[in-house]
Design a protein around this motif. Structure first.
Motif, PDB file in Angstrom:
ATOM      1  N   GLU A 195       0.834  -1.204   0.000  1.00  0.00           N
ATOM      2  CA  GLU A 195       0.000   0.000   0.000  1.00  0.00           C
ATOM      3  C   GLU A 195       0.867   1.250   0.000  1.00  0.00           C
ATOM      4  O   GLU A 195       0.597   2.213  -0.727  1.00  0.00           O
ATOM      5  CB  GLU A 195      -0.942  -0.008   1.204  1.00  0.00           C
ATOM      6  CG  GLU A 195      -2.066  -1.025   1.106  1.00  0.00           C
ATOM      7  CD  GLU A 195      -2.861  -1.157   2.399  1.00  0.00           C
ATOM      8  OE1 GLU A 195      -2.597  -0.417   3.377  1.00  0.00           O
ATOM      9  OE2 GLU A 195      -3.751  -2.029   2.434  1.00  0.00           O
ATOM     10  N   LYS A 196       1.929   1.254   0.801  1.00  0.00           N
ATOM     11  CA  LYS A 196       2.836   2.408   0.846  1.00  0.00           C
ATOM     12  C   LYS A 196       3.547   2.579  -0.491  1.00  0.00           C
ATOM     13  O   LYS A 196       3.750   3.701  -0.951  1.00  0.00           O
ATOM     14  CB  LYS A 196       3.867   2.258   1.978  1.00  0.00           C
ATOM     15  CG  LYS A 196       3.279   2.343   3.354  1.00  0.00           C
ATOM     16  CD  LYS A 196       2.695   3.707   3.625  1.00  0.00           C
ATOM     17  CE  LYS A 196       2.077   3.780   5.000  1.00  0.00           C
ATOM     18  NZ  LYS A 196       1.288   4.967   5.217  1.00  0.00           N
ATOM     19  N   GLN A 226       2.353   1.782  -3.430  1.00  0.00           N
ATOM     20  CA  GLN A 226       1.378   2.375  -4.347  1.00  0.00           C
ATOM     21  C   GLN A 226       1.249   3.875  -4.100  1.00  0.00           C
ATOM     22  O   GLN A 226       1.189   4.665  -5.048  1.00  0.00           O
ATOM     23  CB  GLN A 226       0.015   1.696  -4.193  1.00  0.00           C
ATOM     24  CG  GLN A 226      -0.050   0.309  -4.775  1.00  0.00           C
ATOM     25  CD  GLN A 226      -1.388  -0.371  -4.510  1.00  0.00           C
ATOM     26  OE1 GLN A 226      -2.205   0.104  -3.730  1.00  0.00           O
ATOM     27  NE2 GLN A 226      -1.601  -1.511  -5.161  1.00  0.00           N
ATOM     28  N   GLN A 227       1.210   4.271  -2.826  1.00  0.00           N
ATOM     29  CA  GLN A 227       1.120   5.696  -2.505  1.00  0.00           C
ATOM     30  C   GLN A 227       2.351   6.442  -3.032  1.00  0.00           C
ATOM     31  O   GLN A 227       2.239   7.530  -3.594  1.00  0.00           O
ATOM     32  CB  GLN A 227       1.007   5.898  -0.989  1.00  0.00           C
ATOM     33  CG  GLN A 227      -0.324   5.504  -0.416  1.00  0.00           C
ATOM     34  CD  GLN A 227      -0.337   5.621   1.107  1.00  0.00           C
ATOM     35  OE1 GLN A 227       0.679   5.864   1.744  1.00  0.00           O
ATOM     36  NE2 GLN A 227      -1.517   5.443   1.682  1.00  0.00           N
ATOM     37  N   MET A 228       3.528   5.852  -2.841  1.00  0.00           N
ATOM     38  CA  MET A 228       4.754   6.496  -3.296  1.00  0.00           C
ATOM     39  C   MET A 228       4.789   6.587  -4.822  1.00  0.00           C
ATOM     40  O   MET A 228       5.241   7.592  -5.376  1.00  0.00           O
ATOM     41  CB  MET A 228       5.978   5.747  -2.759  1.00  0.00           C
ATOM     42  CG  MET A 228       6.141   5.918  -1.259  1.00  0.00           C
ATOM     43  SD  MET A 228       7.396   4.895  -0.484  1.00  0.00           S
ATOM     44  CE  MET A 228       8.806   5.105  -1.496  1.00  0.00           C
ATOM     45  N   SER A 229       4.308   5.550  -5.515  1.00  0.00           N
ATOM     46  CA  SER A 229       4.257   5.581  -6.982  1.00  0.00           C
ATOM     47  C   SER A 229       3.327   6.678  -7.469  1.00  0.00           C
ATOM     48  O   SER A 229       3.635   7.383  -8.442  1.00  0.00           O
ATOM     49  CB  SER A 229       3.789   4.229  -7.522  1.00  0.00           C
ATOM     50  OG  SER A 229       4.717   3.236  -7.236  1.00  0.00           O
ATOM     51  N   LEU A 230       2.190   6.833  -6.801  1.00  0.00           N
ATOM     52  CA  LEU A 230       1.245   7.887  -7.152  1.00  0.00           C
ATOM     53  C   LEU A 230       1.877   9.266  -6.951  1.00  0.00           C
ATOM     54  O   LEU A 230       1.776  10.136  -7.825  1.00  0.00           O
ATOM     55  CB  LEU A 230      -0.031   7.747  -6.317  1.00  0.00           C
ATOM     56  CG  LEU A 230      -1.137   8.750  -6.585  1.00  0.00           C
ATOM     57  CD1 LEU A 230      -1.637   8.633  -8.031  1.00  0.00           C
ATOM     58  CD2 LEU A 230      -2.293   8.542  -5.620  1.00  0.00           C
ATOM     59  N   ILE A 231       2.554   9.455  -5.858  1.00  0.00           N
ATOM     60  CA  ILE A 231       3.237  10.735  -5.584  1.00  0.00           C
ATOM     61  C   ILE A 231       4.322  10.982  -6.626  1.00  0.00           C
ATOM     62  O   ILE A 231       4.461  12.100  -7.137  1.00  0.00           O
ATOM     63  CB  ILE A 231       3.822  10.739  -4.152  1.00  0.00           C
ATOM     64  CG1 ILE A 231       2.689  10.761  -3.120  1.00  0.00           C
ATOM     65  CG2 ILE A 231       4.772  11.907  -3.949  1.00  0.00           C
ATOM     66  CD1 ILE A 231       3.137  10.524  -1.696  1.00  0.00           C
TER      67      ILE A 231
END
Length: 178
Positions: free
Chosen positions: A155-156, A158-163
């Motif tokens: 999950e983290k 994915q968040q980092m990829s989005l950022i």
């Protein structure tokens, strides 16, 4: 035991602390006879239910390891060689350390086994000292913990990829405007 103004009183009713065990609540482990501290939750690894014991990696200096190894009798301790554990202050028997065992007990050799019937636990975020026999450390299997940790890491990620993609979009956008 419970705090009542400036002193602690013994608590005799059962206390539901399964949720505390689930989140591995911070606690201290005490001799049931004299309340001397034997261990804390950082040294507790779990429990051996069939021996009705807490499994500890370390204990305080107030736990004395008996000098004479004893040979186990009875069903659970048959063919085991162990040292008894005693409270330094009141000399009560509080558990044992297994030295030589059949293969079924190999995983608990050299750990401190504190008998739940002879100890109590003080839960640090509550004003209660409860009998350890009322405590159940139903810890999650390691595979479950690893799966949960893996999911959190994914999950983290994915968040980092989005950022990262948002930052890349901003960089391209700002270059076009220059």
């Amino acid at each position: 035991m419970e705090f009542e103004e400036s002193f602690v009183i013994k608590r005799i009713d059962k206390m539901n602390i399964s949720a505390a065990a689930e989140r591995m609540q911070m606690m201290t482990v005490h001799c049931l006879q004299c309340n001397t501290v034997m261990a804390d939750s950082l040294g507790v690894c779990g429990e051996v239910k069939c021996m009705d014991s807490l499994l500890c990696l370390k204990v305080t200096a107030d736990v004395v390891i008996g000098a004479v190894d004893e040979s186990g009798r009875g069903q659970e301790m048959a063919n085991c060689i162990y040292s008894p554990l005693r409270c330094r202050c009141c000399h009560s028997a509080v558990g044992r350390v297994l030295h030589s065992t059949p293969s079924r007990w190999a995983s608990v050799r050299s750990f401190f086994l504190l008998h739940k019937a002879n100890i109590s636990c003080y839960l640090l975020d509550s004003p209660s000292l409860v009998k350890a026999s009322e405590l159940s450390l139903d810890l999650k299997p390691l595979k479950l913990c690893i799966n949960e940790a893996t999911q959190q890491v994914e999950e983290k990620l994915q968040q980092m990829s989005l950022i990262q993609s948002r930052l890349a979009d901003r960089t391209i956008s700002s270059e076009l405007h220059h």
